[in-house]
Scaffold this active site. Structure first.
Site, PDB file in Angstrom:
ATOM      1  N   GLU A  75       4.556  36.034  -5.543  1.00 45.94           N
ATOM      2  CA  GLU A  75       5.361  34.868  -5.223  1.00 45.94           C
ATOM      3  C   GLU A  75       5.324  33.864  -6.367  1.00 45.94           C
ATOM      4  O   GLU A  75       4.297  33.700  -7.028  1.00 45.94           O
ATOM      5  CB  GLU A  75       4.855  34.219  -3.927  1.00 45.94           C
ATOM      6  CG  GLU A  75       5.080  35.100  -2.711  1.00 45.94           C
ATOM      7  CD  GLU A  75       4.560  34.489  -1.427  1.00 45.94           C
ATOM      8  OE1 GLU A  75       5.156  34.792  -0.360  1.00 45.94           O
ATOM      9  OE2 GLU A  75       3.574  33.730  -1.462  1.00 45.94           O
ATOM     10  N   CYS A  88       5.522  27.188 -10.434  1.00 42.96           N
ATOM     11  CA  CYS A  88       4.182  27.748 -10.254  1.00 42.96           C
ATOM     12  C   CYS A  88       4.279  29.262 -10.403  1.00 42.96           C
ATOM     13  O   CYS A  88       4.972  29.931  -9.635  1.00 42.96           O
ATOM     14  CB  CYS A  88       3.652  27.361  -8.874  1.00 42.96           C
ATOM     15  SG  CYS A  88       1.964  27.921  -8.552  1.00 42.96           S
ATOM     16  N   CYS A  95      -5.849  38.788  -5.925  1.00 41.82           N
ATOM     17  CA  CYS A  95      -6.825  37.997  -6.679  1.00 41.82           C
ATOM     18  C   CYS A  95      -8.208  38.570  -6.442  1.00 41.82           C
ATOM     19  O   CYS A  95      -8.516  39.078  -5.361  1.00 41.82           O
ATOM     20  CB  CYS A  95      -6.774  36.531  -6.245  1.00 41.82           C
ATOM     21  SG  CYS A  95      -7.743  35.419  -7.297  1.00 41.82           S
ATOM     22  N   CYS A  99     -11.883  32.895  -3.231  1.00 46.06           N
ATOM     23  CA  CYS A  99     -12.195  31.510  -2.874  1.00 46.06           C
ATOM     24  C   CYS A  99     -11.899  31.322  -1.386  1.00 46.06           C
ATOM     25  O   CYS A  99     -10.835  31.707  -0.905  1.00 46.06           O
ATOM     26  CB  CYS A  99     -11.381  30.538  -3.716  1.00 46.06           C
ATOM     27  SG  CYS A  99     -11.746  30.645  -5.490  1.00 46.06           S
ATOM     28  N   CYS A 102      -8.586  29.629   0.038  1.00 49.94           N
ATOM     29  CA  CYS A 102      -7.318  30.055  -0.557  1.00 49.94           C
ATOM     30  C   CYS A 102      -6.789  31.305   0.137  1.00 49.94           C
ATOM     31  O   CYS A 102      -7.494  32.314   0.252  1.00 49.94           O
ATOM     32  CB  CYS A 102      -7.514  30.325  -2.051  1.00 49.94           C
ATOM     33  SG  CYS A 102      -6.016  30.850  -2.911  1.00 49.94           S
ATOM     34  N   CYS A 324      -0.018  24.751  -2.253  1.00 51.10           N
ATOM     35  CA  CYS A 324      -1.173  25.211  -3.018  1.00 51.10           C
ATOM     36  C   CYS A 324      -2.154  25.952  -2.122  1.00 51.10           C
ATOM     37  O   CYS A 324      -2.556  25.466  -1.067  1.00 51.10           O
ATOM     38  CB  CYS A 324      -1.860  23.991  -3.645  1.00 51.10           C
ATOM     39  SG  CYS A 324      -3.295  24.397  -4.642  1.00 51.10           S
TER      40      CYS A 324
END
Length: 343
Positions: A75, A88, A95, A99, A102, A324
């Site tokens: 995305e 962005c 990933c 985290c 997230c 975010c």
């Protein structure tokens, strides 16, 4: 270009058509000879990632789910503001950092994106914003943030190659001063990033003690806060005009106390910096809650009164899961939904 019997200046012309004008059809590259255009058409293709989903928020934020030839998806998000437009950009499918706050971190790393796939996100946005040829002023896409899916410094070679294309003055031509690379703290790569790219640096900090950061940003176990802060102090081109941005997500009852704010001020002392306070953006199954407005404002006041800009980021695109920490490959979500339904 000599491999297909053309003088070197043809490469500059081709570069201009692709990266300055955004052209994808060799036949329309009118200052190239017909024979050369025919040879290019036979051997090469200029294409964009396929668009699986194109969604626009009520606040104008736009999110694209882009698919690559191997079926993998990422995305990217365009955030329009009065004085700028920020894209962005993702650097990986999934990933590896996990985290805890997230959404992307709940998706395992599938692979790195190639330089072409990273640049392709910029090209796609330019297409939809109608910004070809590359304008010099008044751009709707004026800034790039490497803050999408993935850890950019774990895919440095491809990210660096892509950003050099984006920054090239004869092509897309976005200044390094308008590009920010965000890292959770891959300490050994930070200096190299500054030396070779000179882009602005953002650090996903989110905690002021190793104990808490180990829990919510697990890369801290490998590169603890003291090492990360030293890398920031040593960052090339660091100055009051080129400050480091420390990103700090506000988690209710976890890292949002006045004591945390005072510890943050102490931690970044002497570093030309600003602190972006990010209200936590919830997602299904998230283990945290957003801090109260009162707690966020009190935190911001302490940091600001210590001499550091501490803006509170306004959540954008929450209604389309574009804020975010909310990005996650739609293909992964759909496959999981299908498995759940079957079960």
């Amino acid at each position: 270009m000599t491999s297909i019997g053309q003088p070197a200046f043809r490469a500059r012309q081709l570069w201009n058509w692709i990266y300055h004008r955004g052209e994808t059809d060799f036949a329309k590259m009118s200052n190239l000879s017909k024979d050369f255009r025919a040879a290019l058409t036979e051997r090469f293709v200029v294409q964009r990632p396929a668009i699986t989903v194109d969604r626009q928020s009520i606040d104008g934020t736009r999110k694209w789910l882009l698919k690559f030839p191997d079926g993998q998806e990422v995305e990217s998000v365009h955030i329009p503001e009065e004085d700028r437009g920020t894209l962005c950009v993702s650097s990986q499918v999934g990933c590896t950092l996990t985290c805890k706050f997230c959404h992307t971190g709940t998706q395992k790393l599938v692979r790195n994106l190639t330089a072409a796939e990273i640049v392709g996100q910029v090209m796609n946005a330019r297409d939809h914003l109608g910004e070809w040829p590359s304008p010099q002023d008044g751009r709707m896409l004026s800034n790039i943030v490497m803050m999408g899916m993935g850890e950019p410094l774990y895919n440095y070679e491809n990210v660096a190659k892509a950003l050099k294309i984006v920054m090239d003055s004869e092509g897309i031509s976005i200044s390094k001063r308008k590009i920010t690379l965000s890292t959770a703290g891959v300490v050994p790569m930070i200096e190299r990033c500054g030396q070779e790219l000179g882009v602005s640096l953002a650090i996903s900090l989110h905690a002021v003690t190793d104990e808490l950061r180990n829990e919510i940003v697990p890369i801290n176990k490998k590169y603890p806060i003291a090492q990360l802060m030293q890398a920031c102090r040593d960052y090339p081109t660091l100055s009051n005009a080129r400050r480091i941005t420390f990103e700090y997500v506000m988690l209710k009852g976890i890292n949002d106390s006045p004591a945390d704010a005072r510890a943050l001020v102490k931690l970044i002392k002497g570093i030309p910096a600003k602190v972006n306070l990010i209200p936590f953006n919830p997602w299904p199954g998230a283990p945290y809650e957003r801090s109260t407005d009162a707690a966020i404002n009190a935190f911001s006041d302490i940091v600001f009164n210590a001499g550091y800009a501490s803006p509170v980021r306004t959540p954008r695109g929450e209604d389309i899961m574009a804020a975010c920490g909310q990005l996650k490959s739609e293909s992964v979500k759909l496959r999981r939904s299908a498995r759940d339904a079957a079960a």
